[in-house]
Design an enzyme around this catalytic site. Structure first.
Site, PDB file in Angstrom:
ATOM      1  N   GLU A 112      17.212  31.371  44.393  1.00 22.32           N
ATOM      2  CA  GLU A 112      17.515  31.188  42.897  1.00 22.32           C
ATOM      3  C   GLU A 112      16.488  29.591  42.433  1.00 22.32           C
ATOM      4  O   GLU A 112      16.411  29.200  41.240  1.00 22.32           O
ATOM      5  CB  GLU A 112      18.954  31.239  42.545  1.00 22.32           C
ATOM      6  CG  GLU A 112      19.330  32.503  42.153  1.00 22.32           C
ATOM      7  CD  GLU A 112      18.806  33.042  40.844  1.00 22.32           C
ATOM      8  OE1 GLU A 112      18.874  32.299  39.576  1.00 22.32           O
ATOM      9  OE2 GLU A 112      18.205  34.091  40.803  1.00 22.32           O
ATOM     10  N   TYR A 146      23.494  27.642  37.993  1.00 20.77           N
ATOM     11  CA  TYR A 146      23.587  28.007  39.668  1.00 20.77           C
ATOM     12  C   TYR A 146      22.584  27.470  40.295  1.00 20.77           C
ATOM     13  O   TYR A 146      22.575  26.735  41.281  1.00 20.77           O
ATOM     14  CB  TYR A 146      23.871  29.351  39.922  1.00 20.77           C
ATOM     15  CG  TYR A 146      23.858  29.781  41.371  1.00 20.77           C
ATOM     16  CD1 TYR A 146      24.938  29.548  42.115  1.00 20.77           C
ATOM     17  CD2 TYR A 146      22.727  30.286  41.540  1.00 20.77           C
ATOM     18  CE1 TYR A 146      24.893  30.085  43.298  1.00 20.77           C
ATOM     19  CE2 TYR A 146      22.368  30.815  42.967  1.00 20.77           C
ATOM     20  CZ  TYR A 146      23.609  30.790  43.993  1.00 20.77           C
ATOM     21  OH  TYR A 146      23.392  31.154  45.132  1.00 20.77           O
ATOM     22  N   SER A 166      19.405  28.938  48.243  1.00 21.84           N
ATOM     23  CA  SER A 166      18.925  30.195  47.578  1.00 21.84           C
ATOM     24  C   SER A 166      17.471  30.232  46.879  1.00 21.84           C
ATOM     25  O   SER A 166      17.124  29.466  46.323  1.00 21.84           O
ATOM     26  CB  SER A 166      20.068  30.351  46.430  1.00 21.84           C
ATOM     27  OG  SER A 166      19.652  31.475  45.543  1.00 21.84           O
TER      28      SER A 166
HETATM   29  P1  NAP Z   1      30.277  35.534  47.890  1.00 22.39           P
HETATM   30  O1  NAP Z   1      30.586  36.560  48.473  1.00 22.39           O
HETATM   31  O2  NAP Z   1      30.395  35.048  46.404  1.00 22.39           O
HETATM   32  O3  NAP Z   1      31.191  34.358  48.482  1.00 22.39           O
HETATM   33  C1  NAP Z   1      31.503  33.064  48.079  1.00 22.39           C
HETATM   34  C2  NAP Z   1      32.352  32.250  48.925  1.00 22.39           C
HETATM   35  O4  NAP Z   1      32.821  31.069  48.542  1.00 22.39           O
HETATM   36  C3  NAP Z   1      33.761  33.168  48.965  1.00 22.39           C
HETATM   37  O5  NAP Z   1      34.455  33.108  50.120  1.00 22.39           O
HETATM   38  C4  NAP Z   1      34.762  32.177  48.027  1.00 22.39           C
HETATM   39  O6  NAP Z   1      36.039  32.265  48.122  1.00 22.39           O
HETATM   40  C5  NAP Z   1      33.945  31.034  48.406  1.00 22.39           C
HETATM   41  N1  NAP Z   1      34.699  29.932  47.218  1.00 22.39           N
HETATM   42  C6  NAP Z   1      34.183  29.818  46.041  1.00 22.39           C
HETATM   43  N2  NAP Z   1      34.776  28.669  45.278  1.00 22.39           N
HETATM   44  C7  NAP Z   1      35.491  27.959  46.180  1.00 22.39           C
HETATM   45  C8  NAP Z   1      35.763  26.914  46.214  1.00 22.39           C
HETATM   46  N3  NAP Z   1      36.060  26.168  45.061  1.00 22.39           N
HETATM   47  N4  NAP Z   1      36.446  26.214  47.619  1.00 22.39           N
HETATM   48  C9  NAP Z   1      36.186  27.166  48.524  1.00 22.39           C
HETATM   49  N5  NAP Z   1      35.615  28.235  48.748  1.00 22.39           N
HETATM   50  C10 NAP Z   1      35.159  28.504  47.312  1.00 22.39           C
HETATM   51  O7  NAP Z   1      28.861  34.782  48.258  1.00 22.39           O
HETATM   52  P2  NAP Z   1      27.828  35.193  49.707  1.00 22.39           P
HETATM   53  O8  NAP Z   1      26.914  36.456  48.740  1.00 22.39           O
HETATM   54  O9  NAP Z   1      28.613  35.616  50.504  1.00 22.39           O
HETATM   55  O10 NAP Z   1      26.858  34.295  49.637  1.00 22.39           O
HETATM   56  C11 NAP Z   1      27.309  33.149  50.395  1.00 22.39           C
HETATM   57  C12 NAP Z   1      26.474  31.781  49.977  1.00 22.39           C
HETATM   58  O11 NAP Z   1      25.066  31.952  50.328  1.00 22.39           O
HETATM   59  C13 NAP Z   1      26.878  31.198  48.580  1.00 22.39           C
HETATM   60  O12 NAP Z   1      26.957  29.802  48.854  1.00 22.39           O
HETATM   61  C14 NAP Z   1      25.715  31.803  47.892  1.00 22.39           C
HETATM   62  O13 NAP Z   1      25.460  31.179  46.756  1.00 22.39           O
HETATM   63  C15 NAP Z   1      24.559  31.757  48.715  1.00 22.39           C
HETATM   64  N6  NAP Z   1      23.294  32.641  48.567  1.00 22.39           N
HETATM   65  C16 NAP Z   1      23.603  34.063  48.605  1.00 22.39           C
HETATM   66  C17 NAP Z   1      22.787  35.033  48.423  1.00 22.39           C
HETATM   67  C18 NAP Z   1      22.832  36.449  48.346  1.00 22.39           C
HETATM   68  O14 NAP Z   1      22.052  37.156  47.967  1.00 22.39           O
HETATM   69  N7  NAP Z   1      23.935  36.865  48.863  1.00 22.39           N
HETATM   70  C19 NAP Z   1      21.255  34.606  48.557  1.00 22.39           C
HETATM   71  C20 NAP Z   1      21.073  33.153  48.652  1.00 22.39           C
HETATM   72  C21 NAP Z   1      22.252  32.227  48.667  1.00 22.39           C
HETATM   73  P3  NAP Z   1      36.997  33.351  47.229  1.00 22.39           P
HETATM   74  O15 NAP Z   1      36.982  34.929  48.232  1.00 22.39           O
HETATM   75  O16 NAP Z   1      38.406  33.052  47.250  1.00 22.39           O
HETATM   76  O17 NAP Z   1      36.110  33.557  46.047  1.00 22.39           O
HETATM   77  O1  G4F Z   2      23.020  41.059  41.575  1.00 23.37           O
HETATM   78  P1  G4F Z   2      22.673  39.608  40.507  1.00 23.37           P
HETATM   79  O2  G4F Z   2      23.625  39.233  39.736  1.00 23.37           O
HETATM   80  O3  G4F Z   2      21.895  38.530  41.577  1.00 23.37           O
HETATM   81  P2  G4F Z   2      21.012  37.203  41.242  1.00 23.37           P
HETATM   82  O4  G4F Z   2      21.184  36.644  40.001  1.00 23.37           O
HETATM   83  O5  G4F Z   2      19.773  37.596  41.636  1.00 23.37           O
HETATM   84  O6  G4F Z   2      21.578  36.292  42.312  1.00 23.37           O
HETATM   85  C1  G4F Z   2      22.181  36.542  43.715  1.00 23.37           C
HETATM   86  O7  G4F Z   2      20.946  36.393  44.477  1.00 23.37           O
HETATM   87  C2  G4F Z   2      20.705  34.771  44.492  1.00 23.37           C
HETATM   88  C3  G4F Z   2      19.415  34.799  45.530  1.00 23.37           C
HETATM   89  O8  G4F Z   2      18.365  34.884  44.820  1.00 23.37           O
HETATM   90  C4  G4F Z   2      21.820  34.109  44.976  1.00 23.37           C
HETATM   91  F1  G4F Z   2      21.617  32.888  45.417  1.00 23.37           F
HETATM   92  C5  G4F Z   2      23.084  34.345  44.108  1.00 23.37           C
HETATM   93  O9  G4F Z   2      24.281  33.728  44.806  1.00 23.37           O
HETATM   94  C6  G4F Z   2      23.330  35.997  44.104  1.00 23.37           C
HETATM   95  O10 G4F Z   2      23.745  36.293  45.105  1.00 23.37           O
HETATM   96  O11 G4F Z   2      21.418  40.022  39.539  1.00 23.37           O
HETATM   97  C7  G4F Z   2      20.039  40.437  40.190  1.00 23.37           C
HETATM   98  C8  G4F Z   2      19.200  40.752  38.783  1.00 23.37           C
HETATM   99  C9  G4F Z   2      19.479  39.925  37.764  1.00 23.37           C
HETATM  100  O12 G4F Z   2      17.926  39.828  37.083  1.00 23.37           O
HETATM  101  C10 G4F Z   2      20.139  40.096  36.637  1.00 23.37           C
HETATM  102  O13 G4F Z   2      19.422  39.943  35.093  1.00 23.37           O
HETATM  103  O14 G4F Z   2      19.848  42.098  38.076  1.00 23.37           O
HETATM  104  C11 G4F Z   2      19.830  42.074  36.841  1.00 23.37           C
HETATM  105  N1  G4F Z   2      20.922  42.690  36.111  1.00 23.37           N
HETATM  106  C12 G4F Z   2      20.512  43.740  35.491  1.00 23.37           C
HETATM  107  N2  G4F Z   2      21.903  44.146  34.918  1.00 23.37           N
HETATM  108  C13 G4F Z   2      22.290  42.611  36.338  1.00 23.37           C
HETATM  109  C14 G4F Z   2      22.894  43.522  35.601  1.00 23.37           C
HETATM  110  N3  G4F Z   2      23.095  41.723  37.130  1.00 23.37           N
HETATM  111  C15 G4F Z   2      24.467  41.696  37.295  1.00 23.37           C
HETATM  112  N4  G4F Z   2      25.124  41.143  38.047  1.00 23.37           N
HETATM  113  N5  G4F Z   2      24.691  42.612  36.426  1.00 23.37           N
HETATM  114  C16 G4F Z   2      24.085  43.570  35.580  1.00 23.37           C
HETATM  115  O15 G4F Z   2      24.810  44.515  34.915  1.00 23.37           O
END
Ligand code: NAP
Ligand code: G4F
Length: 336
Positions: free
Chosen positions: A133, A155, A131
């Site tokens: 992050e 995280y 990520s």
């Molecule tokens: P997400 O929607 O939060 O999905 C997370 C998945 O992990 C869900 O299927 C969840 O199952 C499963 N999970 C959580 N805890 C688990 C456990 N203990 N054992 C087995 N499965 C478990 O995340 P996403 O946005 O699709 O992201 C996919 C991956 O990419 C994650 O690893 C995230 O950290 C990483 N990532 C995401 C972004 C982004 O912007 N979306 C960017 C960079 C990296 P449940 O449905 O049961 O909760």
């Molecule tokens: O949508 P966010 O919670 O995503 P964040 O923290 O960027 O993390 C996501 O992206 C990562 C990749 O860089 C993934 F690895 C991670 O698993 C996840 O998918 O927050 C985005 C921004 C933050 O700066 C937060 O402080 O939005 C700001 N924010 C402002 N108000 C908020 C809120 N975030 C959330 N969730 N809720 C608010 O009310």
């Protein structure tokens, strides 16, 4: 014979799009789901319920990233060709409340899976969902594969651990193991508590008269937001390379949370200033202020580049939440 893929996190945003993509390519797809007291398969129900849509079945298996034995048994029995490790406690804000759990699942979960691969199917190709992050307090702008990490949350730290374990298993045991360093990506299937979906869901409810205010945290943070279905294609492309490697996947554009809010409310013809209120409870103990990625390596070696613009992506999400709420209110709830 069809290739076999295993997806951890198949019920999540990315897992569901990836399962669709792999099924459309003729793969036999297996997903790990965890036991929940309520349904957690909403995003993949359309694939699971009609196995004939893509000609090949999607198989779901109970397992958990906290349970190494379940992963070992699964890999031993399945012998997959490709393993996409997307499962994680993926919420940054929540990771400050449950740091130990986040470390167990998001960090050690990866080691459990890598150990199971080493033991049961060392020829399988492994994708680690790394990520942006990990860059946290960024050390360079834009961020590339060689930019040093400086995580700012439990995280982020857990993802750095998993990143290095993936590199180590590649170098120590010769696994075909790859880190996709994905910047933020979203879609109508984005979890409702991440900022973009929280906003578009609230807009639909405000328009329908179900909600007046939207309470938000830091509006100044900037993110590089792309479209999730395009990002899962990059994952697949990475595992088609001859060797394991590390790739940044990003749009190369950054926008503040406020810009996202302005654009989304404008799409719905609403004045955001009348609805958005600041609630300090949504602030984080430490913030990641600016993320912007350079995906030129992915473009060069994978032929991957983003297609959907920021404005279009906002429009897609606003429209999808509008449609979803309308379907819910009319009793015909169908997933996007
Ligand atoms: P997400 O929607 O939060 O999905 C997370 C998945 O992990 C869900 O299927 C969840 O199952 C499963 N999970 C959580 N805890 C688990 C456990 N203990 N054992 C087995 N499965 C478990 O995340 P996403 O946005 O699709 O992201 C996919 C991956 O990419 C994650 O690893 C995230 O950290 C990483 N990532 C995401 C972004 C982004 O912007 N979306 C960017 C960079 C990296 P449940 O449905 O049961 O909760
Ligand atoms: O949508 P966010 O919670 O995503 P964040 O923290 O960027 O993390 C996501 O992206 C990562 C990749 O860089 C993934 F690895 C991670 O698993 C996840 O998918 O927050 C985005 C921004 C933050 O700066 C937060 O402080 O939005 C700001 N924010 C402002 N108000 C908020 C809120 N975030 C959330 N969730 N809720 C608010 O009310």
């Amino acid at each position: 014979m069809a290739k076999k893929a295993l997806i951890s996190g198949v019920t999540g945003q990315d897992g569901s799009y990836l399962a669709e993509l792999l099924l459309s390519k003729g793969y036999e797809v297996h997903g790990v789901i965890r036991r929940s007291s309520s349904f957690n398969t909403d995003r993949i129900e359309h694939l699971y319920q009609d196995p004939h849509v893509h000609g090949v079945k999607l198989f779901l298996h109970y397992g958990d990233l906290s349970d190494g034995a379940s992963l070992q048994h699964l890999l031993h029995d399945l012998q997959p060709d490709e393993i996409y490790h997307l499962g994680a406690q993926s919420h940054v804000r929540v990771s400050f409340d449950i740091p130990e759990y986040t470390g167990d699942i998001t960090a050690l979960g990866t080691t459990r899976l890598l150990e199971a691969i080493r033991e049961c199917c060392p020829k399988a190709r492994f994708y680690q969902a790394s990520s942006s992050e990990m860059y946290g307090l960024v050390q360079a702008v834009p961020q590339r594969e060689d930019t040093p990490f400086y995580p700012r949350s439990p995280y982020g730290a857990a993802k750095v651990y998993s990143y290095w374990m993936t590199v180590n298993y590649r170098e120590s045991y010769g696994l075909h193991a790859t880190n996709g360093i994905l910047f933020n990506h979203k879609s109508p299937r984005r979890g409702e508590t991440f900022v973009t979906r929280k906003v578009t869901r609230a807009i639909a409810r405000i328009k329908a008269g179900l909600q007046q205010d939207l309470f938000m945290g830091n509006l100044e943070a900037k993110r590089d937001w792309g479209y999730a279905p395009e990002y899962v294609e990059a994952m697949w492309l990475m595992l088609q390379q001859e060797k394991g490697d590390d790739f940044v996947v990003a749009t190369g554009e950054t926008h503040s949370v406020q810009e996202f809010i302005e654009e989304a409310f404008a799409c719905a013809k609403l004045d955001w200033k009348q609805h958005v209120k600041i609630d300090p409870r949504y602030y984080r103990p430490a913030e990641v202020d600016l993320l912007i990625g350079d995906a030129s390596k992915a473009k060069r070696l994978l032929g991957w580049q983003p297609k959907t613009t920021f404005k279009n992506l906002v429009r897609i999400m606003v429209q999808a939440d509008d449609d979803l709420l309308a379907a819910q209110l009319s009793g015909k709830h169908v997933r996007a």
